[in-house]
Design a protein around this motif. Structure first.
Motif, mmCIF file in Angstrom:
data_model
loop_
_atom_site.group_PDB
_atom_site.id
_atom_site.type_symbol
_atom_site.label_atom_id
_atom_site.label_comp_id
_atom_site.label_asym_id
_atom_site.label_seq_id
_atom_site.Cartn_x
_atom_site.Cartn_y
_atom_site.Cartn_z
ATOM 1 N N VAL A 126 0.836 -1.195 0.000
ATOM 2 C CA VAL A 126 0.000 0.000 0.000
ATOM 3 C C VAL A 126 0.878 1.256 0.000
ATOM 4 N N TRP A 127 1.997 1.217 0.707
ATOM 5 C CA TRP A 127 2.900 2.373 0.702
ATOM 6 C C TRP A 127 3.425 2.638 -0.704
ATOM 7 N N GLN A 128 3.686 1.581 -1.450
ATOM 8 C CA GLN A 128 4.150 1.774 -2.827
ATOM 9 C C GLN A 128 3.048 2.381 -3.688
ATOM 10 N N ALA A 129 1.821 1.936 -3.500
ATOM 11 C CA ALA A 129 0.693 2.519 -4.223
ATOM 12 C C ALA A 129 0.516 3.981 -3.817
ATOM 13 N N ARG A 130 0.719 4.271 -2.544
ATOM 14 C CA ARG A 130 0.606 5.647 -2.061
ATOM 15 C C ARG A 130 1.657 6.538 -2.722
ATOM 16 N N GLY A 131 2.845 6.004 -2.949
ATOM 17 C CA GLY A 131 3.882 6.763 -3.646
ATOM 18 C C GLY A 131 3.437 7.155 -5.049
#
Length: 171
Positions: free
Chosen positions: A87-92
């Motif tokens: 999810v953090w990668q998607a948030r990026g």
């Protein structure tokens, strides 16, 4: 072109499998849902492909809109590190997209979203969804949950933007 008298906020609820988006316009003391939905990516695809899909689909779906502000919910994870990493990668990707729009970006915490929508930073998810429906004059609860969350984030984004301008959201 943005209209300062009628600000439009793009609210984003980051997720790799399902990313929620919602566009909310403020017209005087009314809030209107212009568009909302989700972007889904297939779980079997490689991560870089899914991230590209999120970016391209988000651009395609919101490209006709010209928001005056963007709000991206800040994330909090307890113990599920694997889910958090994805999810953090998607948030990026979402933050990249948001900054490319060249408008103010707000990152409300979940408690700030709940406070803006319900007046209670500890509100339950169902309360938030019901208030989103009421505030936006929707005939039914927005679905799926990720889209409802994105609409709530957009409402919070408008509230934060009005505070920054030292205006009152609801006169």
């Amino acid at each position: 072109m943005t209209d300062p008298a009628s600000p439009l906020c793009l609210g984003l609820d980051p997720g790799l499998g399902t990313l929620g988006y919602g566009l909310v316009r403020q017209k005087g003391d009314r809030l209107l849902a212009e568009e909302y939905g989700v972007v889904r990516t297939p779980p079997g695809e490689p991560l870089p492909d899914r991230l590209r899909m999120l970016y391209e689909e988000l651009r395609r779906r919101t490209g006709a809109w010209h928001p005056s502000v963007v709000a991206v919910e800040r994330l909090y994870f307890g113990k599920n590190v694997t889910t958090a990493e994805m999810v953090w990668q998607a948030r990026g990707v979402v933050l990249l997209f948001a900054t490319q729009l060249g408008v103010p970006l707000f990152e409300p915490k979940p408690s700030e979203v709940k406070l803006a929508v319900c007046g209670n930073g500890g509100a339950e998810k169902r309360q938030v969804q019901g208030m989103v429906q009421c505030l936006l004059g929707l005939s039914e609860l927005p679905r799926p949950d990720d889209a409802a969350d994105a609409l709530a984030v957009a409402v919070a984004g408008l509230a934060l933007a009005s505070l920054e301008r030292k205006e009152v959201l609801f006169p």
